[in-house]
Write a protein that holds these residues in place. Structure first.
Motif, PDB file in Angstrom:
ATOM      1  N   ARG A  80      13.170  26.703 -42.304  1.00  0.00           N
ATOM      2  CA  ARG A  80      12.189  27.497 -41.565  1.00  0.00           C
ATOM      3  C   ARG A  80      11.771  26.864 -40.239  1.00  0.00           C
ATOM      4  N   SER A  81      11.489  25.570 -40.277  1.00  0.00           N
ATOM      5  CA  SER A  81      10.980  24.902 -39.075  1.00  0.00           C
ATOM      6  C   SER A  81      12.082  24.360 -38.170  1.00  0.00           C
ATOM      7  N   MET A  82      13.344  24.584 -38.575  1.00  0.00           N
ATOM      8  CA  MET A  82      14.468  24.121 -37.754  1.00  0.00           C
ATOM      9  C   MET A  82      15.535  25.212 -37.645  1.00  0.00           C
ATOM     10  N   PRO A  83      15.272  26.238 -36.864  1.00  0.00           N
ATOM     11  CA  PRO A  83      16.239  27.334 -36.763  1.00  0.00           C
ATOM     12  C   PRO A  83      17.614  26.820 -36.335  1.00  0.00           C
ATOM     13  N   GLY A  84      18.643  27.285 -37.049  1.00  0.00           N
ATOM     14  CA  GLY A  84      19.999  26.825 -36.729  1.00  0.00           C
ATOM     15  C   GLY A  84      20.418  25.613 -37.551  1.00  0.00           C
ATOM     16  N   VAL A  85      19.500  25.112 -38.382  1.00  0.00           N
ATOM     17  CA  VAL A  85      19.834  23.996 -39.281  1.00  0.00           C
ATOM     18  C   VAL A  85      19.679  24.512 -40.711  1.00  0.00           C
ATOM     19  N   GLU A 112      11.877  16.860 -32.178  1.00  0.00           N
ATOM     20  CA  GLU A 112      12.435  16.992 -30.825  1.00  0.00           C
ATOM     21  C   GLU A 112      13.292  18.246 -30.757  1.00  0.00           C
ATOM     22  N   TYR A 113      14.006  18.493 -31.841  1.00  0.00           N
ATOM     23  CA  TYR A 113      14.863  19.684 -31.929  1.00  0.00           C
ATOM     24  C   TYR A 113      14.011  20.953 -31.953  1.00  0.00           C
ATOM     25  N   SER A 114      13.043  20.965 -32.863  1.00  0.00           N
ATOM     26  CA  SER A 114      12.249  22.184 -33.058  1.00  0.00           C
ATOM     27  C   SER A 114      11.433  22.543 -31.819  1.00  0.00           C
ATOM     28  N   MET A 115      10.984  21.517 -31.131  1.00  0.00           N
ATOM     29  CA  MET A 115      10.186  21.722 -29.923  1.00  0.00           C
ATOM     30  C   MET A 115      10.987  22.510 -28.869  1.00  0.00           C
ATOM     31  N   ILE A 116      12.213  22.077 -28.667  1.00  0.00           N
ATOM     32  CA  ILE A 116      13.066  22.753 -27.673  1.00  0.00           C
ATOM     33  C   ILE A 116      13.435  24.149 -28.160  1.00  0.00           C
ATOM     34  N   ALA A 154      12.578  27.592 -26.253  1.00  0.00           N
ATOM     35  CA  ALA A 154      13.709  28.432 -25.832  1.00  0.00           C
ATOM     36  C   ALA A 154      13.545  29.845 -26.386  1.00  0.00           C
ATOM     37  N   ARG A 155      13.113  29.920 -27.644  1.00  0.00           N
ATOM     38  CA  ARG A 155      12.921  31.237 -28.275  1.00  0.00           C
ATOM     39  C   ARG A 155      11.832  32.051 -27.592  1.00  0.00           C
ATOM     40  N   MET A 156      10.829  31.346 -27.098  1.00  0.00           N
ATOM     41  CA  MET A 156       9.751  32.024 -26.382  1.00  0.00           C
ATOM     42  C   MET A 156      10.192  32.442 -24.980  1.00  0.00           C
ATOM     43  N   GLY A 157      11.368  31.950 -24.582  1.00  0.00           N
ATOM     44  CA  GLY A 157      11.836  32.241 -23.228  1.00  0.00           C
ATOM     45  C   GLY A 157      11.213  31.334 -22.180  1.00  0.00           C
ATOM     46  N   TRP A 158      10.661  30.211 -22.617  1.00  0.00           N
ATOM     47  CA  TRP A 158       9.969  29.310 -21.701  1.00  0.00           C
ATOM     48  C   TRP A 158      10.869  28.215 -21.153  1.00  0.00           C
ATOM     49  N   LEU A 159      11.968  27.920 -21.871  1.00  0.00           N
ATOM     50  CA  LEU A 159      12.895  26.883 -21.417  1.00  0.00           C
ATOM     51  C   LEU A 159      14.316  27.400 -21.552  1.00  0.00           C
ATOM     52  N   ASP A 160      15.197  26.896 -20.699  1.00  0.00           N
ATOM     53  CA  ASP A 160      16.617  27.204 -20.791  1.00  0.00           C
ATOM     54  C   ASP A 160      17.222  26.181 -21.760  1.00  0.00           C
TER      55      ASP A 160
END
Ligand code: PBG
Length: 324
Positions: free
Chosen positions: A47-52, A275-279, A283-289
């Motif tokens: 849940r807290s690590m999408p893609g893992v 560090e992973y979840s933060m990015i 990214a999901r919010m559209g705030w970072l590339d």
């Protein structure tokens, strides 16, 4: 104005920038962490690590084949289990989840380095990385268990063991037991400078390894310290560590650099779950590339002095490197 020195001359186009770039990231720098669970056909997103994901052994094999085909040289394996007791005894069982997974990987896939996390917190009912007596995490008693866990991984076929418990003397305890059993050529990657960090939050959900009482500050390091990291690293090298690790990575780039400058051993950096979840979240919010930020972060970890990077982004980085 007559300017003789113009740093911008070397930034004028991509080819020139590539020629003068000091740090390059390569797929061979990457280590991919994986979580293995009991069962069959399990691929459950954390849940807290999408893609893992949590993988059962059958699907783990498929995943590792893909990882290997991407050119990633190594994985770091974590077992996740509900079989817990006070002493974490499931951690060193011959047919435990990690041991089963290692055997299967070694039977089915060649030429991938299997590193195993050696710890008790995912296996103890209290969630601490050592034996608990009267509310205290007892150092020396824990060493026998840690060494036993490491040996069980190596007997199953692990290529490298990575103790993450932060007990004093555990590298020596592991080295002695492995040598006694004839595994003189199995390297130890020691989580040497492991900080008591809040960035492990998502991982503890993934590994079901959060402490049930207190915290880990009596064994993991205080984030205010840097000399202490050098002392820890020095001790681990004396005790026989072949590779030392700094963890987390991004808030500890200064530590990575000091370690690299002070010792002549390979340095691993663990870019941890938070560090992973933060990015991912930004990214999901559209705030970072996502791609741009991940490549910048990974390159900065290498620039700081890491020889290898453990990251949940390893597959993405491998893909992005190959399409650059
Ligand atoms: C086990 C262990 C932890 C991590 C790696 N091994 C958690 C902890 O110390 O609580 C954290 C990894 C991550 O956050 O990605 N001791």
């Amino acid at each position: 104005m007559k300017l003789i020195k113009r740093p911008r001359r070397l930034r004028m186009n991509q080819n020139i920038r590539d020629m003068v770039r000091e740090t390059s990231l390569c797929v061979k720098d990457l280590i991919y962490p994986l979580f293995v669970v009991e069962g069959e056909k399990v691929k459950a997103e954390i849940r807290s690590m999408p893609g893992v994901y949590h993988f059962s052994v059958d699907l783990l094999i498929e995943e590792i084949k893909e990882v290997k085909d991407m050119g990633i040289p190594a994985i770091l394996l974590f077992g996740v289990t509900s079989q817990k007791d006070e002493f974490g005894s499931y951690a060193y069982k011959e047919d435990g989840i990690v041991q089963k997974a290692i055997k299967e990987i070694k039977d089915r896939i060649d030429d991938i380095v299997v590193i195993t996390d050696v710890c008790m917190c995912g296996y103890t009912s209290h969630g601490h990385c050592g034996i608990v007596e009267d509310g205290e995490i007892v150092n020396d008693k824990t060493l026998d268990y840690i060494a036993k866990i490491a040996l069980s991984h190596v007997e199953a076929g692990a290529d490298i063991v990575a103790p993450s418990d932060m007990m004093d003397g555990r590298v020596r305890a592991i080295r002695e037991l492995l040598d006694e059993k004839g595994y003189v050529n199995t390297p130890i990657m020691a989580y040497s400078a492991k900080y008591a960090s809040s960035f492990y939050g998502p991982f503890r959900e993934a590994a079901d390894s959060a402490p049930k009482f207190g915290d880990r500050r009596s064994y993991q390091m205080d984030y205010g310290n840097s000399d202490e990291a050098l002392r820890e690293i020095e001790l681990d090298i004396e005790e026989g560590a072949d590779i030392v690790m700094v963890k987390p990575a991004l808030s500890y780039l200064d530590i990575i650099r000091r370690v690299k400058d002070s010792f002549r051993v390979p340095v691993a950096a663990y870019s941890v779950s938070g560090e992973y979840s933060m990015i991912k979240a930004a990214a999901r919010m559209g705030w970072l590339d996502e791609k741009a930020v991940v490549m910048e972060v990974m390159t900065s970890i290498k620039r700081a002095g890491a020889d290898m990077i453990i990251t949940y982004f390893a597959k993405d980085v491998a893909k992005w490197l190959s399409t650059q």
